[in-house]
Design a protein around this motif. Structure first.
Motif, short mmCIF file in Angstrom:
data_model
loop_
_atom_site.label_atom_id
_atom_site.label_comp_id
_atom_site.label_asym_id
_atom_site.label_seq_id
_atom_site.Cartn_x
_atom_site.Cartn_y
_atom_site.Cartn_z
N LEU A 157 3.95 5.70 -5.48
CA LEU A 157 3.91 5.78 -7.07
C LEU A 157 2.97 6.69 -7.85
CD1 LEU A 157 5.15 4.47 -9.50
CD2 LEU A 157 3.48 2.68 -9.42
N TYR A 158 1.70 6.70 -6.99
CA TYR A 158 0.74 7.48 -7.33
C TYR A 158 0.98 8.86 -7.23
CZ TYR A 158 -3.84 10.09 -7.20
OH TYR A 158 -4.72 10.80 -7.56
N ILE A 159 1.78 9.20 -6.22
CA ILE A 159 2.07 10.61 -5.73
C ILE A 159 3.27 11.27 -6.77
CG2 ILE A 159 3.30 12.14 -4.17
CD1 ILE A 159 1.65 10.55 -2.00
N LEU A 160 4.10 10.25 -7.14
CA LEU A 160 4.91 10.51 -7.94
C LEU A 160 4.85 10.98 -9.44
CD1 LEU A 160 8.22 10.44 -8.15
CD2 LEU A 160 8.13 8.19 -9.07
N LEU A 161 3.72 10.18 -9.91
CA LEU A 161 3.09 10.22 -11.33
C LEU A 161 2.25 11.41 -11.17
CD1 LEU A 161 2.37 6.69 -12.16
CD2 LEU A 161 4.36 7.95 -13.00
N THR A 162 1.33 11.83 -10.16
CA THR A 162 0.67 12.85 -10.46
C THR A 162 1.20 14.08 -10.25
OG1 THR A 162 -0.23 12.56 -8.16
CG2 THR A 162 -1.54 11.50 -10.09
N ARG A 163 2.24 14.23 -9.37
CA ARG A 163 2.88 15.38 -8.91
C ARG A 163 3.59 16.24 -10.15
NH1 ARG A 163 8.55 15.42 -6.04
NH2 ARG A 163 8.84 14.28 -7.63
N ASN A 164 4.06 15.47 -10.91
CA ASN A 164 4.89 16.03 -12.25
C ASN A 164 3.77 16.55 -13.33
OD1 ASN A 164 7.23 15.36 -11.12
ND2 ASN A 164 7.58 13.42 -12.47
N ILE A 203 0.78 -1.35 -0.10
CA ILE A 203 -0.13 -0.13 -0.13
C ILE A 203 1.08 1.22 -0.16
CG2 ILE A 203 -1.65 1.31 1.21
CD1 ILE A 203 -3.02 -1.30 2.11
N LEU A 204 1.93 1.18 0.68
CA LEU A 204 2.83 2.33 0.87
C LEU A 204 3.55 2.55 -0.47
CD1 LEU A 204 3.67 4.18 3.03
CD2 LEU A 204 5.97 2.98 3.12
#
Length: 165
Positions: free
Chosen positions: A24-31, A18-19
């Motif tokens: 990975l979600y934060i990494l992809l949406t932040r950019n 889950i972590l």
């Protein structure tokens, strides 16, 4: 032994999964959000100028043939593109769009004028002139002869100084 002690390994695996997925979600949406909010293209076009200019999406009249004019100038790394009355300038990765020749700053106007003169052969007497086409350097000597150099370092130092480098 309790239930937690028996399934401790599975609980740790689930927590780490889950972590990892949330990271990975934060990494992809932040950019994606960072690039959407900040644009490096500047449009120097006023609304009253766009009404008078040619609209490329407008259907041409019968008497007026549709002609697309495209000129690209590369002046020492500054790229200037002229298409249907709009001037697009790429200077060090910063892109600016100008609605007309009058809106183009005098610095860029001088560059375009010099490139136009060189393309039709109006060279200054007694000066060297250099063109870069597809990474190949062409030096035009004062007598009008054109010499080809594959790298900038291959141009003799005397000629580089005469060119201003």
């Amino acid at each position: 032994m309790g239930w937690i002690a028996r399934h401790f390994e599975f609980l740790m695996l689930a927590a780490l999964s889950i972590l990892g997925l949330s990271y990975l979600y934060i990494l992809l949406t932040r950019n994606r959000r960072a690039t959407d909010s900040k644009s490096i293209v500047q449009y120097n076009i006023q609304s009253d100028q766009t009404d008078n200019e040619i609209d490329p999406n407008r259907a041409p009249k019968k008497k007026e043939p549709k002609v697309n004019v495209l000129e690209v100038f590369d002046y020492n790394g500054i790229k200037i593109m002229h298409e249907n009355g709009l001037y697009t300038v790429n200077h060090a990765g910063e892109i600016q769009v100008y609605a007309s020749w009058q809106a183009l700053p005098p610095r860029y106007q001088a560059m375009v004028k010099e490139m136009d003169k060189s393309s039709i052969g109006q060279k200054k007497k007694g000066n060297y002139y250099m063109e870069v086409l597809n990474g190949t350097y062409y030096v035009i000597f004062p007598d009008g002869k054109k010499h080809k150099y594959p790298k900038f370092e291959d141009i003799p130092e005397k000629i580089r100084k005469a060119l201003g480098y």
